[in-house]
Design a protein around this motif. Structure first.
Motif, PDB file in Angstrom:
ATOM      1  N   GLY A  29       0.802  -1.237  -0.134  1.00 53.44           N
ATOM      2  CA  GLY A  29      -0.106   0.128  -0.116  1.00 53.44           C
ATOM      3  C   GLY A  29       0.767   1.174   0.148  1.00 53.44           C
ATOM      4  N   THR A  30       0.129   2.392   0.257  1.00 51.76           N
ATOM      5  CA  THR A  30       0.597   3.667   0.216  1.00 51.76           C
ATOM      6  C   THR A  30       1.760   3.703   1.212  1.00 51.76           C
ATOM      7  N   GLY A  31       1.620   3.239   2.357  1.00 50.22           N
ATOM      8  CA  GLY A  31       2.725   3.381   3.541  1.00 50.22           C
ATOM      9  C   GLY A  31       4.001   2.883   2.898  1.00 50.22           C
ATOM     10  N   LEU A  32       4.014   1.843   2.067  1.00 48.43           N
ATOM     11  CA  LEU A  32       5.150   1.414   1.448  1.00 48.43           C
ATOM     12  C   LEU A  32       5.697   2.280   0.331  1.00 48.43           C
ATOM     13  N   PHE A  33       4.682   2.480  -0.576  1.00 48.10           N
ATOM     14  CA  PHE A  33       4.913   3.166  -1.903  1.00 48.10           C
ATOM     15  C   PHE A  33       5.470   4.558  -1.562  1.00 48.10           C
ATOM     16  N   ILE A 107      -8.669   9.927   3.615  1.00 45.40           N
ATOM     17  CA  ILE A 107      -7.859  11.035   3.647  1.00 45.40           C
ATOM     18  C   ILE A 107      -6.528  10.826   3.270  1.00 45.40           C
ATOM     19  N   SER A 108      -5.918  10.072   3.849  1.00 49.73           N
ATOM     20  CA  SER A 108      -4.267   9.464   3.674  1.00 49.73           C
ATOM     21  C   SER A 108      -4.265   9.334   2.033  1.00 49.73           C
ATOM     22  N   GLU A 109      -5.040   8.297   1.596  1.00 51.55           N
ATOM     23  CA  GLU A 109      -4.659   8.077   0.035  1.00 51.55           C
ATOM     24  C   GLU A 109      -5.117   9.175  -0.527  1.00 51.55           C
ATOM     25  N   LEU A 110      -5.956   9.969  -0.429  1.00 51.75           N
ATOM     26  CA  LEU A 110      -6.317  11.205  -1.323  1.00 51.75           C
ATOM     27  C   LEU A 110      -4.889  12.092  -1.308  1.00 51.75           C
ATOM     28  N   THR A 111      -4.466  12.316  -0.223  1.00 58.31           N
ATOM     29  CA  THR A 111      -3.286  13.180  -0.336  1.00 58.31           C
ATOM     30  C   THR A 111      -2.090  12.272  -0.896  1.00 58.31           C
ATOM     31  N   ALA A 308      -6.395   1.749  -2.982  1.00 60.05           N
ATOM     32  CA  ALA A 308      -6.610   1.894  -1.601  1.00 60.05           C
ATOM     33  C   ALA A 308      -7.828   2.667  -1.129  1.00 60.05           C
ATOM     34  N   LEU A 309      -7.749   4.044  -1.774  1.00 60.84           N
ATOM     35  CA  LEU A 309      -9.171   4.668  -1.738  1.00 60.84           C
ATOM     36  C   LEU A 309     -10.295   4.097  -2.236  1.00 60.84           C
ATOM     37  N   ASN A 310     -10.168   3.494  -3.282  1.00 62.70           N
ATOM     38  CA  ASN A 310     -11.584   2.739  -3.629  1.00 62.70           C
ATOM     39  C   ASN A 310     -12.102   1.831  -2.701  1.00 62.70           C
ATOM     40  N   SER A 311     -10.949   0.962  -2.116  1.00 61.26           N
ATOM     41  CA  SER A 311     -11.327   0.010  -1.116  1.00 61.26           C
ATOM     42  C   SER A 311     -11.727   0.653   0.168  1.00 61.26           C
ATOM     43  N   SER A 312     -11.247   1.761   0.547  1.00 62.24           N
ATOM     44  CA  SER A 312     -11.600   2.513   1.645  1.00 62.24           C
ATOM     45  C   SER A 312     -12.977   3.225   1.710  1.00 62.24           C
ATOM     46  N   LEU A 313     -13.261   3.807   0.526  1.00 59.95           N
ATOM     47  CA  LEU A 313     -14.650   4.481   0.303  1.00 59.95           C
ATOM     48  C   LEU A 313     -15.867   3.121   0.405  1.00 59.95           C
ATOM     49  N   PHE A 314     -15.227   2.214  -0.131  1.00 56.55           N
ATOM     50  CA  PHE A 314     -16.320   0.845  -0.158  1.00 56.55           C
ATOM     51  C   PHE A 314     -16.493   0.392   1.255  1.00 56.55           C
TER      52      PHE A 314
END
Length: 459
Positions: A29-33, A107-111, A308-314
């Motif tokens: 995820g974004t935490g790694l990337f 919010i994290s994924e959007l940033t 990740a944003l898609n999953s989180s919104l879902f």
């Protein structure tokens, strides 16, 4: 008030190929990337050991979730077990806290998406990019829920291919004795792809113990949301087969995707010159002059954040729907209404509206790094939920429901306290760095205030 467990408004329709690939995607995820840039800058090569230790803790934590879901997969979510074994008030607290967590993940994924897009459009404001991304992903979430599983399946394939490609490229450049000349902050720099980029003058705490401790927060953030593996497994045709298989493959994935990727990055380029505020997966290729590869990887990490944003919104939308069904007292009725294709549209509007705080964060001058701030808030609240779950697991083990023949957590009397110790260390580390102090205090205030409210509210 409805006291029974409320299922999702629409079955995901996930097949085994979906759950396996989504499980893999849950470990990338974004935490790694994006977050790896900061952790490498703070601790250097020793960050690999942090990923291994926290990775082990998360694997054991997932085994506790797996043990509960294997014993009763009808619960659909590990959160429901808190109500079952600790009580309705504790269940109320943890379910609403987890929903808030998912909003902060959005919010994290959007940033992160804004940061990635600025690689190509550096002059476009972050807030504008984030608003456009939110509108697009909102539209995607209004489609049929079965489409979600298929979308995540292909997102996962792209992410896995990117990591493997990154590692393969590093090996190719290493044995090809690739060298390069780069310009860093206006100064020429020559280097080569080499293992010595990691081993030369190696120090476990190159920038002090406190920097190493502070970096644990971002490492933890890289692993959060992995519990989604167990939650989606309940939607498969054969959860008793799928849950153990998905969770037991986590250690191998940690070694390949996290440790392998980090070693590849630091082999390609000297870690001391990797920018902290950009994706190291992109910057290593940019710095060594392979710009087409940098653009390709940036596209991949952008799709990862979108996934990740898609999953989180879902997930946040379905959680909101479920909470409204369970705790409706006439105030949340509107959030339980479904569209023609089974989407809780009003709940989706609410989650998207709260996610708009992402562009607002980028406009606040006191917040130096919106992604770090949002990631810290996310990690804090995740840890609160994880602490409650570990207590729930303890209560389950003491109950008559405990199944000694089930999918047991290995050596739980030793390993679960180890997990608790690691999680406590990460949570305490949040109070020793200026970027994470206020989110940590905010998590404490939420826990105390909302905890008291949950404890005293009428059932």
């Amino acid at each position: 008030m409805e006291k029974e467990n409320v299922a999702h408004p629409q079955k995901l329709g996930l097949k085994n190929r979906h759950i396996q690939l989504i499980a893999i995607a849950g470990t990338i995820g974004t935490g790694l990337f994006l977050g790896a840039g900061k952790t490498i800058e703070m601790t250097g090569p020793s960050i690999v050991f942090s990923y291994i230790v926290i990775g082990i803790a998360m694997f054991i934590f997932l085994r506790t979730i797996g043990e509960l879901l294997y014993n009763d997969s009808s619960q659909h979510s590990f959160l429901n077990f808190t109500t079952k074994y600790v009580g309705q008030r504790a269940g109320y607290f943890v379910q609403w806290t987890y929903w808030l967590v998912l909003v902060f993940v959005c919010i994290s994924e959007l940033t992160a998406i804004g940061t990635y897009v600025q690689f190509w459009l550096p002059h476009v404001p972050l807030w504008l990019i984030e608003v456009v991304a939110l509108v697009l992903l909102f539209g995607l979430n209004t489609l049929n829920a079965r489409f979600f599983g298929e979308t995540e399946f292909w997102f996962a394939i792209i992410k896995v291919a990117a990591i493997l490609g990154m590692i393969g490229t590093a090996i190719f450049l290493l044995f090809g004795h690739f060298s390069y000349a780069s310009v860093i902050q206006g100064q020429s720099f020559k280097g080569a792809v080499s293992i010595s980029n990691i081993t030369h003058n190696f120090s476990f705490f190159p920038k002090g113990v406190m920097n190493w401790v502070s970096a644990l927060q971002m490492v933890m953030f890289a692993f959060t949301s992995m519990e989604f593996i167990g939650m989606t497994a309940a939607e498969t045709e054969d959860p008793k087969t799928t849950i153990p298989k998905a969770i037991n493959q986590i250690p191998v994935r940690i070694l390949i995707f996290y440790v392998g990727a980090l070693l590849a990055i630091m082999t390609i380029f000297t870690w001391t010159h990797i920018p902290a505020d950009k994706s190291p997966f992109v910057m290593v290729f940019e710095l060594i002059g392979i710009k087409w590869a940098a653009a390709l990887i940036n596209f991949v990490v952008l799709t990862s954040a979108a996934s990740a944003l898609n999953s989180s919104l879902f997930s946040a939308t379905r959680n909101m729907y479920s909470l409204a069904r369970q705790h409706d007292r006439g105030k949340l009725t509107g959030l339980t209404k479904l569209s023609r294709n089974g989407i809780p549209l009003n709940a989706l509007y609410l989650v998207a509206g709260l996610s708009i705080f992402a562009p607002i964060l980028t406009l606040i001058p006191q917040i130096q790094n919106a992604f770090d701030f949002a990631a810290s808030c996310t990690t804090n609240l995740f840890l609160i939920v994880y602490f409650v779950h570990l207590y729930t697991f303890y209560k389950y083990r003491k109950s008559n429901d405990f199944n000694p023949e089930g999918f047991l957590t290995p050596r739980a009397k030793i390993t679960v306290p180890f997990v608790l110790f690691i999680f406590c260390a990460v949570f305490l580390s949040l109070f020793f760095h200026t970027d994470t102090l206020f989110p940590a205090l905010g998590a404490l205030v939420w826990t105390i205030v909302f905890g008291i409210y949950s404890r005293t509210r009428k059932i």
